[in-house]
Design a protein around this motif. Structure first.
Motif, PDB file in Angstrom:
ATOM      1  N   ARG A  65      33.933   1.672  28.925  1.00 33.96           N
ATOM      2  CA  ARG A  65      33.966   0.369  28.255  1.00 33.96           C
ATOM      3  C   ARG A  65      35.398  -0.117  28.204  1.00 33.96           C
ATOM      4  O   ARG A  65      36.348   0.664  28.174  1.00 33.96           O
ATOM      5  CB  ARG A  65      33.341   0.413  26.844  1.00 33.96           C
ATOM      6  CG  ARG A  65      34.301   0.778  25.704  1.00 33.96           C
ATOM      7  CD  ARG A  65      34.440   2.233  25.553  1.00 33.96           C
ATOM      8  NE  ARG A  65      35.117   2.656  24.356  1.00 33.96           N
ATOM      9  CZ  ARG A  65      36.304   3.234  24.359  1.00 33.96           C
ATOM     10  NH1 ARG A  65      36.960   3.389  25.505  1.00 33.96           N
ATOM     11  NH2 ARG A  65      36.842   3.665  23.238  1.00 33.96           N
ATOM     12  N   ASP A  66      35.541  -1.436  28.214  1.00 29.67           N
ATOM     13  CA  ASP A  66      36.829  -2.094  28.117  1.00 29.67           C
ATOM     14  C   ASP A  66      36.793  -2.896  26.818  1.00 29.67           C
ATOM     15  O   ASP A  66      36.162  -3.948  26.749  1.00 29.67           O
ATOM     16  CB  ASP A  66      37.042  -3.004  29.329  1.00 29.67           C
ATOM     17  CG  ASP A  66      38.412  -3.625  29.359  1.00 29.67           C
ATOM     18  OD1 ASP A  66      38.964  -3.926  28.270  1.00 29.67           O
ATOM     19  OD2 ASP A  66      38.941  -3.834  30.459  1.00 29.67           O
ATOM     20  N   ARG A  83      28.579  -1.022  40.777  1.00 28.58           N
ATOM     21  CA  ARG A  83      29.082  -0.990  39.413  1.00 28.58           C
ATOM     22  C   ARG A  83      28.395  -2.078  38.612  1.00 28.58           C
ATOM     23  O   ARG A  83      28.495  -3.268  38.938  1.00 28.58           O
ATOM     24  CB  ARG A  83      30.597  -1.198  39.349  1.00 28.58           C
ATOM     25  CG  ARG A  83      31.139  -0.972  37.947  1.00 28.58           C
ATOM     26  CD  ARG A  83      32.635  -1.072  37.860  1.00 28.58           C
ATOM     27  NE  ARG A  83      33.106  -2.455  37.796  1.00 28.58           N
ATOM     28  CZ  ARG A  83      34.251  -2.821  37.247  1.00 28.58           C
ATOM     29  NH1 ARG A  83      35.051  -1.918  36.716  1.00 28.58           N
ATOM     30  NH2 ARG A  83      34.618  -4.087  37.238  1.00 28.58           N
ATOM     31  N   LYS A 125      37.935  -6.615  26.746  1.00 24.48           N
ATOM     32  CA  LYS A 125      37.011  -7.487  27.468  1.00 24.48           C
ATOM     33  C   LYS A 125      35.603  -7.450  26.872  1.00 24.48           C
ATOM     34  O   LYS A 125      34.723  -8.168  27.335  1.00 24.48           O
ATOM     35  CB  LYS A 125      36.941  -7.102  28.945  1.00 24.48           C
ATOM     36  CG  LYS A 125      38.225  -7.351  29.704  1.00 24.48           C
ATOM     37  CD  LYS A 125      38.056  -7.039  31.182  1.00 24.48           C
ATOM     38  CE  LYS A 125      39.338  -7.326  31.948  1.00 24.48           C
ATOM     39  NZ  LYS A 125      39.203  -7.019  33.397  1.00 24.48           N
ATOM     40  N   GLY A 157      25.798  -7.219  38.246  1.00 27.27           N
ATOM     41  CA  GLY A 157      26.257  -6.233  39.213  1.00 27.27           C
ATOM     42  C   GLY A 157      25.167  -5.529  39.995  1.00 27.27           C
ATOM     43  O   GLY A 157      25.461  -4.725  40.889  1.00 27.27           O
ATOM     44  N   TYR A 165      30.586  -0.674  31.358  1.00 28.44           N
ATOM     45  CA  TYR A 165      30.347  -0.540  32.787  1.00 28.44           C
ATOM     46  C   TYR A 165      29.517   0.712  33.081  1.00 28.44           C
ATOM     47  O   TYR A 165      29.502   1.653  32.309  1.00 28.44           O
ATOM     48  CB  TYR A 165      31.671  -0.437  33.548  1.00 28.44           C
ATOM     49  CG  TYR A 165      32.595  -1.602  33.329  1.00 28.44           C
ATOM     50  CD1 TYR A 165      33.634  -1.512  32.401  1.00 28.44           C
ATOM     51  CD2 TYR A 165      32.430  -2.781  34.039  1.00 28.44           C
ATOM     52  CE1 TYR A 165      34.490  -2.576  32.188  1.00 28.44           C
ATOM     53  CE2 TYR A 165      33.283  -3.861  33.839  1.00 28.44           C
ATOM     54  CZ  TYR A 165      34.305  -3.751  32.904  1.00 28.44           C
ATOM     55  OH  TYR A 165      35.141  -4.819  32.692  1.00 28.44           O
ATOM     56  N   THR A 180      33.311  -5.335  27.250  1.00 34.87           N
ATOM     57  CA  THR A 180      32.410  -5.089  28.376  1.00 34.87           C
ATOM     58  C   THR A 180      32.226  -3.595  28.600  1.00 34.87           C
ATOM     59  O   THR A 180      33.175  -2.826  28.511  1.00 34.87           O
ATOM     60  CB  THR A 180      32.952  -5.745  29.659  1.00 34.87           C
ATOM     61  OG1 THR A 180      33.092  -7.154  29.450  1.00 34.87           O
ATOM     62  CG2 THR A 180      32.010  -5.520  30.833  1.00 34.87           C
ATOM     63  N   SER A 222      27.892  -4.150  35.022  1.00 31.83           N
ATOM     64  CA  SER A 222      28.659  -4.587  33.866  1.00 31.83           C
ATOM     65  C   SER A 222      27.702  -5.073  32.781  1.00 31.83           C
ATOM     66  O   SER A 222      26.634  -5.604  33.080  1.00 31.83           O
ATOM     67  CB  SER A 222      29.600  -5.729  34.237  1.00 31.83           C
ATOM     68  OG  SER A 222      30.529  -5.337  35.219  1.00 31.83           O
ATOM     69  N   CYS A 223      28.114  -4.910  31.547  1.00 30.00           N
ATOM     70  CA  CYS A 223      27.361  -5.415  30.396  1.00 30.00           C
ATOM     71  C   CYS A 223      28.360  -6.120  29.487  1.00 30.00           C
ATOM     72  O   CYS A 223      29.163  -5.459  28.820  1.00 30.00           O
ATOM     73  CB  CYS A 223      26.672  -4.281  29.659  1.00 30.00           C
ATOM     74  SG  CYS A 223      25.866  -4.788  28.114  1.00 30.00           S
ATOM     75  N   ALA A 224      28.318  -7.436  29.488  1.00 33.64           N
ATOM     76  CA  ALA A 224      29.217  -8.225  28.654  1.00 33.64           C
ATOM     77  C   ALA A 224      28.582  -8.415  27.288  1.00 33.64           C
ATOM     78  O   ALA A 224      27.470  -8.939  27.172  1.00 33.64           O
ATOM     79  CB  ALA A 224      29.481  -9.576  29.305  1.00 33.64           C
ATOM     80  N   GLU A 236      23.840  -8.269  31.432  1.00 34.86           N
ATOM     81  CA  GLU A 236      24.119  -7.354  32.533  1.00 34.86           C
ATOM     82  C   GLU A 236      24.383  -8.137  33.826  1.00 34.86           C
ATOM     83  O   GLU A 236      23.857  -9.241  34.019  1.00 34.86           O
ATOM     84  CB  GLU A 236      22.934  -6.412  32.798  1.00 34.86           C
ATOM     85  CG  GLU A 236      22.513  -5.558  31.625  1.00 34.86           C
ATOM     86  CD  GLU A 236      21.361  -6.166  30.854  1.00 34.86           C
ATOM     87  OE1 GLU A 236      20.625  -5.405  30.197  1.00 34.86           O
ATOM     88  OE2 GLU A 236      21.200  -7.399  30.910  1.00 34.86           O
ATOM     89  N   GLN A 278      29.433   2.862  36.575  1.00 35.49           N
ATOM     90  CA  GLN A 278      29.773   3.100  37.968  1.00 35.49           C
ATOM     91  C   GLN A 278      28.759   4.085  38.529  1.00 35.49           C
ATOM     92  O   GLN A 278      28.630   5.197  38.023  1.00 35.49           O
ATOM     93  CB  GLN A 278      31.185   3.664  38.093  1.00 35.49           C
ATOM     94  CG  GLN A 278      31.589   4.018  39.513  1.00 35.49           C
ATOM     95  CD  GLN A 278      31.708   2.802  40.405  1.00 35.49           C
ATOM     96  OE1 GLN A 278      32.260   1.779  40.005  1.00 35.49           O
ATOM     97  NE2 GLN A 278      31.189   2.898  41.626  1.00 35.49           N
TER      98      GLN A 278
END
Length: 122
Positions: free
Chosen positions: A72-73, A19, A76, A8, A80, A78, A21-23, A6, A82
């Protein structure tokens, strides 16, 4: 080795936005459900929001509905969160988690991140 990392978190005034993020790495997350949880000091960990990795179906806790958006992306890897209209009661350590299939409440999660602190000042 599966990792959820995580980022951000930080300090923000009430009414502000962040925002998270979780990679995610280490495996193919198809058919996984990813979620955000949070734990305030002295309180139990609580569910915030979830998203299915493949279909993108989302679900929110009532306390954050209409203020937070999970996404989610896939390219990537990842996820998110927001967070808008933040309030002091949103102050907590936020964790991302992943489990194979099911819904947010189906049972234990397979993987957890280390958490990121969100502090909202009044």
């Amino acid at each position: 080795q599966v990792q959820l990392v995580e980022s951000g978190g930080g300090l923000v005034q009430a009414g502000g936005s962040l925002r998270l993020s979780c990679a995610a790495s280490g495996r193919n997350f198809s058919w996984y459900l990813l979620a955000w949880f949070r734990q305030a000091l002295g309180k139990e960990r609580e569910f915030v929001a979830s998203i299915t990795w493949t279909g993108g179906a989302t679900y929110y806790a009532d306390s954050v509905k209409d203020r937070f958006t999970i996404s989610r992306d896939k390219p990537k890897n990842t996820m998110y969160l927001q967070m808008n209209s933040l309030q002091p009661e949103d102050t907590a350590v936020y964790y991302c988690a992943a489990r194979y299939g099911g819904t947010w409440s189906s049972g234990p999660y397979d993987y957890w991140g280390q958490g990121t602190q969100v502090t909202v000042s009044s």
